[in-house]
Design an enzyme around this catalytic site. Structure first.
Site, mmCIF file in Angstrom:
data_model
loop_
_atom_site.group_PDB
_atom_site.id
_atom_site.type_symbol
_atom_site.label_atom_id
_atom_site.label_comp_id
_atom_site.label_asym_id
_atom_site.label_seq_id
_atom_site.Cartn_x
_atom_site.Cartn_y
_atom_site.Cartn_z
ATOM 1 N N SER A 146 0.842 -1.195 0.000
ATOM 2 C CA SER A 146 0.000 0.000 0.000
ATOM 3 C C SER A 146 0.876 1.243 0.000
ATOM 4 O O SER A 146 1.664 1.461 0.930
ATOM 5 C CB SER A 146 -0.899 0.019 1.236
ATOM 6 O OG SER A 146 -1.420 1.328 1.410
ATOM 7 N N HIS A 183 -1.221 -1.430 -4.286
ATOM 8 C CA HIS A 183 -2.479 -1.052 -3.636
ATOM 9 C C HIS A 183 -2.506 0.465 -3.456
ATOM 10 O O HIS A 183 -1.645 1.041 -2.785
ATOM 11 C CB HIS A 183 -2.552 -1.772 -2.281
ATOM 12 C CG HIS A 183 -3.808 -1.553 -1.518
ATOM 13 N ND1 HIS A 183 -4.922 -2.349 -1.654
ATOM 14 C CD2 HIS A 183 -4.126 -0.648 -0.565
ATOM 15 C CE1 HIS A 183 -5.869 -1.950 -0.839
ATOM 16 N NE2 HIS A 183 -5.417 -0.904 -0.156
ATOM 17 N N ASP A 185 -4.655 3.606 -2.123
ATOM 18 C CA ASP A 185 -5.762 3.989 -1.244
ATOM 19 C C ASP A 185 -6.308 5.351 -1.638
ATOM 20 O O ASP A 185 -5.629 6.365 -1.510
ATOM 21 C CB ASP A 185 -5.279 4.023 0.210
ATOM 22 C CG ASP A 185 -5.037 2.638 0.749
ATOM 23 O OD1 ASP A 185 -5.981 1.824 0.741
ATOM 24 O OD2 ASP A 185 -3.896 2.353 1.181
ATOM 25 N N MET A 235 -8.991 8.106 -0.734
ATOM 26 C CA MET A 235 -9.837 8.537 0.396
ATOM 27 C C MET A 235 -10.362 9.941 0.123
ATOM 28 O O MET A 235 -9.634 10.790 -0.391
ATOM 29 C CB MET A 235 -9.039 8.545 1.691
ATOM 30 C CG MET A 235 -8.352 7.222 2.021
ATOM 31 S SD MET A 235 -7.598 7.294 3.658
ATOM 32 C CE MET A 235 -6.646 5.775 3.654
ATOM 33 N N HIS A 255 -8.187 0.985 -4.093
ATOM 34 C CA HIS A 255 -9.062 0.761 -2.937
ATOM 35 C C HIS A 255 -9.798 2.063 -2.668
ATOM 36 O O HIS A 255 -9.226 3.004 -2.111
ATOM 37 C CB HIS A 255 -8.218 0.322 -1.732
ATOM 38 C CG HIS A 255 -9.009 0.141 -0.476
ATOM 39 N ND1 HIS A 255 -8.421 0.014 0.765
ATOM 40 C CD2 HIS A 255 -10.343 0.036 -0.252
ATOM 41 C CE1 HIS A 255 -9.367 -0.135 1.689
ATOM 42 N NE2 HIS A 255 -10.542 -0.113 1.093
ATOM 43 N N MET A 270 -12.028 4.294 -0.798
ATOM 44 C CA MET A 270 -12.704 4.616 0.466
ATOM 45 C C MET A 270 -13.390 5.960 0.269
ATOM 46 O O MET A 270 -12.994 6.990 0.833
ATOM 47 C CB MET A 270 -11.688 4.644 1.606
ATOM 48 C CG MET A 270 -11.218 3.246 1.999
ATOM 49 S SD MET A 270 -9.660 3.254 2.902
ATOM 50 C CE MET A 270 -8.532 3.327 1.519
ATOM 51 N N MET A 308 -11.571 -5.723 5.617
ATOM 52 C CA MET A 308 -10.765 -4.742 6.352
ATOM 53 C C MET A 308 -10.417 -5.315 7.721
ATOM 54 O O MET A 308 -11.302 -5.714 8.469
ATOM 55 C CB MET A 308 -11.524 -3.419 6.529
ATOM 56 C CG MET A 308 -11.680 -2.569 5.270
ATOM 57 S SD MET A 308 -10.131 -2.100 4.441
ATOM 58 C CE MET A 308 -9.213 -1.299 5.767
ATOM 59 N N ASP A 328 -6.535 -6.225 4.594
ATOM 60 C CA ASP A 328 -5.942 -4.886 4.526
ATOM 61 C C ASP A 328 -5.980 -4.274 5.914
ATOM 62 O O ASP A 328 -7.054 -4.003 6.455
ATOM 63 C CB ASP A 328 -6.720 -4.031 3.523
ATOM 64 C CG ASP A 328 -6.100 -2.651 3.326
ATOM 65 O OD1 ASP A 328 -5.001 -2.400 3.863
ATOM 66 O OD2 ASP A 328 -6.726 -1.825 2.621
HETATM 67 C C1 DX5 Z 1 -6.195 1.835 5.560
HETATM 68 C C2 DX5 Z 1 -5.736 1.454 4.177
HETATM 69 C C3 DX5 Z 1 -4.628 0.477 4.140
HETATM 70 C C4 DX5 Z 1 -3.359 0.939 4.835
HETATM 71 C C5 DX5 Z 1 -2.756 -0.268 5.488
HETATM 72 O O1 DX5 Z 1 -7.467 2.383 5.493
HETATM 73 O O2 DX5 Z 1 -6.811 0.875 3.437
HETATM 74 O O3 DX5 Z 1 -4.345 0.044 2.819
HETATM 75 O O4 DX5 Z 1 -2.426 1.520 3.979
HETATM 76 O O5 DX5 Z 1 -1.653 0.139 6.219
HETATM 77 P P1 DX5 Z 1 -0.851 -0.861 7.172
HETATM 78 O O6 DX5 Z 1 -0.390 -2.021 6.339
HETATM 79 O O7 DX5 Z 1 0.251 -0.006 7.684
HETATM 80 O O8 DX5 Z 1 -1.808 -1.317 8.248
HETATM 81 ZN ZN ZN Z 2 -6.305 -0.043 1.543
#
Ligand code: DX5
Ligand code: ZN
Length: 221
Positions: free
Chosen positions: A8, A31, A33, A35, A64, A66, A135, A173
């Site tokens: 990620s 990956h 993210d 947001m 991903h 969010m 999650m 994740d």
């Molecule tokens: C959190 C993200 C993850 C995050 C995971 O909402 O969706 O992808 O980057 O980070 P680690 O591996 O540090 O828990």
């Molecule tokens: Zn993620």
């Protein structure tokens, strides 16, 4: 499909993304993210940045999302170059319609479940999805502790997919590390997102290999 590792970039250096993406080139996926400061209390990046990431990444991109209104936005991430698009069940008006739209664009269709969302919500439509993201922390931030109470979700989803004869990928994740990956693999997960564990390692490619080996050994036969 065997074990797959998906670093990620939330834990990468956002001022040096191309360099950091190249530093994890032995991974299976990247990956990303996305947001929106509404679905989760954090803000990262959107379509123009994802499009450039997909152009320079040696690995296929899993976006991903969010974000709110994935019914509108998810197909646009496939068009921008994401090979897999993961949207949140909780934000979707019609998850099956989104999955159909993504597949029609040639992308893998993946649905994500927050910790408080039961796996039952997707069991009736499992074949519509190529992957379910469980999650294992509350979405929004990297570096949180893995929630072991999520493990039965993998067991239940793996059993349901096998009963349906469906090659469903299961992704974890949040909080994935050398300390947790064996238990997650043993429960039936095969795709592992890791942010801080990979980008915080001195040798990132070695960390990816170590995580992959630990998961492969722990996976049920
Ligand atoms: C959190 C993200 C993850 C995050 C995971 O909402 O969706 O992808 O980057 O980070 P680690 O591996 O540090 O828990
Ligand atoms: Zn993620």
């Amino acid at each position: 499909m065997g074990i797959q590792i998906s670093p990620s970039i939330l834990a990468a250096d956002f001022a040096n993304l191309e360099r950091d993406i190249a530093s994890v080139a032995n991974a299976d996926w990247l990956h990303v993210d996305v947001m929106d400061a509404h679905f989760v209390p954090n803000l990262t990046l959107g379509l123009p940045v994802l499009e450039r990431i997909a152009q320079v990444s040696p690995m296929p991109v899993d976006a991903h999302l969010m974000i709110e209104d994935p019914d509108h936005w998810a197909p646009k991430y496939a068009e921008a170059g994401a090979t897999s698009v993961t949207f949140h069940y909780e934000a979707a008006k019609d998850p099956v319609a989104i999955a159909k739209d993504l597949r029609a664009l040639g992308a893998r269709a993946s649905v994500a479940l927050k910790p408080g969302t039961d796996v039952d919500v997707v069991l009736d439509h499992l074949r519509e999805f190529d992957m379910v993201l469980v999650m294992t922390v509350e979405p929004g931030f990297g570096g949180q502790s893995f929630m072991p109470e999520m493990l039965p979700k993998f067991t239940a989803l793996r059993a349901a997919a096998e009963a349906a004869g469906h090659d469903l990928w299961l992704q974890s994740d949040g909080g994935v590390s050398r300390d947790t990956i064996e238990d997650i693999a043993a429960a039936g997960c095969d795709v592992f997102v890791a942010g801080s564990a990979v980008f915080g390692a001195d040798d990132r490619e070695a960390e990816i290999s170590a995580l992959r080996d630990l998961a492969a050994r722990a996976r049920p036969a």
